[in-house]
Design an enzyme around this catalytic site. Structure first.
Site, short mmCIF file in Angstrom:
data_model
loop_
_atom_site.label_atom_id
_atom_site.label_comp_id
_atom_site.label_asym_id
_atom_site.label_seq_id
_atom_site.Cartn_x
_atom_site.Cartn_y
_atom_site.Cartn_z
N LYS A 167 0.57 -1.43 0.04
CA LYS A 167 -0.09 0.21 -0.39
C LYS A 167 0.66 1.30 0.07
O LYS A 167 -0.01 2.74 -0.36
CB LYS A 167 -0.57 0.30 1.52
CG LYS A 167 -2.07 -1.06 1.11
CD LYS A 167 -2.49 -1.02 2.00
CE LYS A 167 -2.51 -1.46 4.04
NZ LYS A 167 -2.54 -2.75 3.79
N VAL A 186 -6.84 -2.28 -1.26
CA VAL A 186 -8.18 -2.13 -0.69
C VAL A 186 -9.07 -3.25 -0.65
O VAL A 186 -9.47 -3.50 -1.29
CB VAL A 186 -8.83 -1.20 -1.15
CG1 VAL A 186 -9.88 -0.26 -0.09
CG2 VAL A 186 -7.73 0.33 -0.99
N LEU A 201 -11.10 -8.54 -2.38
CA LEU A 201 -12.94 -7.70 -2.82
C LEU A 201 -12.50 -7.38 -4.34
O LEU A 201 -12.04 -6.01 -4.90
CB LEU A 201 -13.75 -7.03 -1.85
CG LEU A 201 -13.84 -8.27 -0.58
CD1 LEU A 201 -14.01 -6.89 0.24
CD2 LEU A 201 -14.54 -8.89 -0.58
N ASP A 250 -2.83 2.56 8.83
CA ASP A 250 -3.33 1.26 7.85
C ASP A 250 -4.88 1.95 7.08
O ASP A 250 -5.35 1.49 5.26
CB ASP A 250 -3.58 0.44 8.54
CG ASP A 250 -4.01 -0.88 7.66
OD1 ASP A 250 -3.55 -1.20 6.42
OD2 ASP A 250 -5.56 -1.64 7.84
N LYS A 309 -5.54 3.23 2.86
CA LYS A 309 -6.56 2.66 2.48
C LYS A 309 -7.82 3.50 1.77
O LYS A 309 -8.20 3.83 0.19
CB LYS A 309 -7.63 1.76 2.67
CG LYS A 309 -6.67 0.30 3.26
CD LYS A 309 -7.14 -0.99 3.98
CE LYS A 309 -6.48 -2.13 4.15
NZ LYS A 309 -6.89 -2.80 5.32
#
Ligand code: ADP
Ligand code: ASP
Ligand code: MG
Length: 813
Positions: free
Chosen positions: A568, A598, A602, A667, A671
């Site tokens: 990330k 992120v 998904l 974190d 995102k």
């Protein structure tokens, strides 16, 4: 034609029954190669055939090095000489025995004694050719002796005894005289195989001459023409002429045939497979030339000759990494006239009438000669020499009529093309580039021209959970993926060591191979080396969590790599680095995919991009983006202590090793930034309002101390729980951003109280949820939820990015 001392029948017999064979340095690299060549000469050559040989292995280069070193102080020349002597005498001792061995060793010692006198300054020579000639002489002498030892009648001939030439950059052969001398040596002795030195000739002043580097190909066709034979076979370390140089390019194909004009153009453009003058002496109606492999005689060969029904087709892609441009001012009429007298043809030339300039492109090897010539004719400033150019070309009959020509031109469009045009007689398309060539560019052009399945090299950075899971997945999916492109993992690395194998690392037992074969490496140095990887495209899978790797993204793109990140740190980098990454990415037209940064596997990025592609606008995204936070809060209630949950999350590996990383919401900030930037919003760290769950007095202590004082979190957390409960709500850690009608962005991360029945309050612990409002999804949001972490779903997401990359790269061809 009568030759004194020979009958017409003898001359005729030589022409009809003799063939010429040529073996280059690579076919004679060691004793094993010599034995193989001796077998070919007895089995594939006729009893009276003539064999032309080059110097063994890199002997010519070694002699040149000695000549250079002898002009400098120190004992380098002597050391090199010792090495060459032991190489040459080693060959003799390995191949011969008894009297023959002693004879040849004695001759060799005499020759080397002469070299030593020269190096010591006790003997002068008239030119480099005098010593260079020994390379070929040694080969011819040794091969003839080896054949005799094996019971085959063979004699060697020093070409200087028959081949007469006038000195010039391209020596001018005195044909009648040379022919007579050669025939006199060969024709009266049917049943003897003659081994002739390639590369050398004798000048009109009796001096030794060479025919230029790789000149033995030319010697072979010259000898063939002087004898008027029908067939010359050039034995190489390659099974014929290929669609490109196999040392530079993967997946080349061997060509069954080439026309004279095509072969000549290929040689003219400096391909090392054939000397530029190879075809000059050839009687094209009579002779056929075969190029075939001395290493694997059973392999296919290329026949060069006059063939009917030749279709227009690009056959060979060739390149020169360095060419020199000469810019000539056309106003200087005297010079332009003079240029016609230069006895070297340029590789390519063009005129720019609007600037009154002409450009001539020459092979790097001719630079010295031309510079000297220019000095002699004293041209003043009207010729400028320009370096830093390279050449790529596609050779084939009537090239302009082919689709390949169009493809070539189109694909070169992305490069710095100084000039593109047709070569001699329309048998090649030539591009002069103002840039260096690297292997990737050459491979890509080659596969585009010949319509091969393109190739992608994958470098995996990070061999932790996700790396391991992805490699497993890739192993299973490889066959399916390879239908799209030839995809190979060429390297696996952790932060310290790298296992690199350009042909593709063996994945069946990769962990133990890694332990055995990985070497310490520095990523920045690797980057300089990677352009040599023989793939059309390269991608780096950044499966690390390392900021230093993210900082290198601009260099990764600038070195031509695509990037797939699970890391990330780049997508959420501070604005200045993020901008730089994007700028360089666009400048170099590279792909960057980061679907897993992120929501892990998904399909969040895809959903967002798909909606935007349809014309919808994202208004807000909110939700629970962190699996750790989801787990903590969904389990938190009046019966549990928050501190116990944190300790348990750490123990189960649900949190970072230092849970403050999660609790401070860093974190989540990452995102949120990535998501916001994905939809084109300008957002930086300070734009996000964050309410950390770590009280100030616990922020600057060690991780161990923090774990011991965890219970200090309980009081504020319990207070929150009770306050929320008053309205029938529960606390949840939410991240959100929204875009106002004035296009202003509001982004925040912190605790919110959610009605107990709301879906946000009823997730499975660990579940992520993203609630997306758009212009079209305004009454009811689009909701994506599911596990937002875990090695299998994340590896799957990386795989999805790879599929996406392959689709984009295939579309780009
Ligand atoms: P020799 O043994 O005759 O000295 P060289 O090493 O000089 O042979 O030339 C053969 C080499 O030419 C091959 O090993 C190959 O790497 C190179 N080469 C360049 N272009 C081609 C091509 N289109 N087809 C085959 N070989 C090529
Ligand atoms: N031995 C010479 C060279 O290395 C000639 C040849 O190999 O054809 O250039
Ligand atoms: Mg050669």
């Amino acid at each position: 034609m009568a030759i004194e001392g020979l009958t017409e029948e003898q001359i005729q017999a030589a022409a009809e029954s003799v063939q010429v064979h040529k073996f280059g340095g690579s076919s004679l690299a060691d004793a094993f190669c010599y034995r193989r060549v001796a077998r070919i000469v007895t089995e594939y050559a006729g009893a009276s055939d003539v064999v032309v040989v080059s110097a063994a292995g890199d002997t010519t280069n070694r002699i040149l090095a000695i000549l250079r070193a002898s002009q400098q102080a120190g004992d380098t020349a002597t050391i090199l000489l010792d090495q060459l002597e032991s190489f040459q005498q080693g060959l003799i001792s390995e191949l011969l025995s008894g009297e023959l061995e002693q004879q040849l060793l004695a001759l060799s010692k005499e020759d080397f004694a002469r070299f030593r006198r020269f190096v010591a300054g006790e003997e002068t020579i008239t030119g480099d050719a005098e010593l260079l000639s020994y390379g070929e002489l040694w080969s011819a002498r040794l091969l003839a002796a080896l054949l005799r030892k094996q019971g085959t009648r063979a004699e060697h001939i020093d070409a200087r005894d028959f081949l007469r030439a006038e000195d010039a950059p391209e020596p001018i052969i005195q044909e009648p005289e040379s022919r007579a001398e050669l025939l006199r040596r060969v024709a009266p002795f049917p049943g003897t195989r003659f081994i002739v030195t390639g590369f050398i000739a004798r000048g009109l002043n009796n001096e030794s001459l060479t025919l230029g580097r790789n000149g033995s190909d030319y010697s072979a066709t010259l000898v063939g023409s002087l004898l008027n034979v029908k067939q010359v076979t050039i034995w190489k370390d390659v099974a014929g002429v290929y669609s490109a140089d196999p040392r530079k390019i993967e997946r080349v194909v061997s060509l069954p045939s080439l026309d004279w004009a095509e072969a000549e153009e290929l040689a003219r453009l400096g391909s090392p497979v054939l000397h530029p003058r190879t075809f000059q002496p050839v009687n094209r109606e009579r002779m056929v030339i075969s190029v075939r492999s001395s290493l694997k005689v059973e392999n296919q060969q290329t026949r060069i000759g006059q063939f009917e029904h030749t279709e227009p087709r690009g056959k060979v892609f060739t390149s020169l990494s360095e060419v020199v441009l000469f810019k000539v001012e056309l106003n200087d009429k005297a010079l332009v006239d003079k240029l016609n007298e230069l006895d070297l043809e340029p590789l390519f030339a063009w005129t720019e009438p609007e600037n009154h300039q002409q450009y001539l492109v020459f092979h790097q090897n001719h630079l010295e000669y031309i510079s000297r010539w220019l000095e002699q004719i004293d041209v003043g400033n009207t010729v400028t020499q320009i370096r830093g150019y390279s050449m790529v070309a596609l050779v084939g009959n009537r090239i302009q009529e082919t689709d390949q020509y169009t493809t070539f031109k189109l694909q070169l469009g992305e490069q710095k093309v100084r000039r593109f045009g047709l070569g001699e007689n329309g048998n090649s398309a030539i591009a002069i580039l103002e840039q260096q060539l690297d292997s990737r560019l050459l491979n890509r052009l080659h596969s585009q021209l010949f319509n091969y399945r393109r190739s992608l090299g994958v470098l995996v950075l990070g061999r932790g959970n996700i790396g391991t899971a992805w490699l497993e997945l890739f192993k299973q999916q490889r066959d399916r993926i390879n239908q799209m492109m030839d995809v190979r993992v060429i390297g696996i690395a952790n932060s310290k060591r790298l296992w690199l194998d350009y042909s593709g690392v063996e994945l069946s037992d990769w962990t133990s191979n890694f332990d055995r074969l990985a070497r310490p490496y520095v990523l920045t140095e690797l980057l300089r080396e990677l352009p040599n990887a023989p793939y059309d495209e390269l991608v780096i899978l950044d499966l690390t969590d390392a900021k230093p790797v993210a900082q290198l993204y601009p260099s990764l793109f600038a070195n031509g790599l695509h990037i797939i990140s699970a890391n990330k740190r780049a997508g959420s980098a501070e604005e200045s680095l993020y901008r730089e990454i994007r700028t360089i990415q666009h400048e170099y037209k590279r792909e960057w995919l980061y679907n897993t940064t992120v929501g892990a596997g998904l399909p969040l990025n895809y959903a967002i991009n798909d909606l935007r592609g349809q014309g919808d606008e994202i208004r807000s995204i909110s939700g629970i983006f962190s699996g750790t936070m989801s787990w903590l809060f969904e389990n938190f209630n009046a019966e549990t202590k928050f501190s116990d949950l944190v300790a348990e999350a750490k123990q189960r590996g649900y949190s970072e090793p230092d849970p403050r990383e999660d609790l401070s919401c860093q974190d989540l900030v990452r995102k949120l930034l990535i998501l916001a930037r994905e939809i084109g919003l300008n957002l930086d760290w300070e734009d996000i309002n964050v309410n950390s769950l770590v009280p100030e007095h616990l922020q600057n202590i060690s991780a161990e101390q923090f774990m011991q004082r965890l219970n200090e979190l309980d009081e504020p957390m319990d207070a929150m729980l009770q306050e929320a409960a008053k309205d029938g709500k529960v606390p949840r850690l939410l991240a959100s951003f929204s875009v106002t009608d004035e296009k202003r962005v509001k982004a925040q991360i912190g605790i919110e109280y959610i009605p107990e029945g709301d879906m946000l309050a009823n997730l499975i612990p660990g579940e992520n949820i993203f609630v997306i409002y758009t212009d079209w999804y305004s009454e009811m949001p689009l909701v994506i939820s599911g596990p937002g972490a875990g090695k299998h779903v994340t590896a799957g997401g990386v795989q999805s990015d790879l599929n996406q990359l392959l689709a984009r790269l295939s579309a780009a061809t």
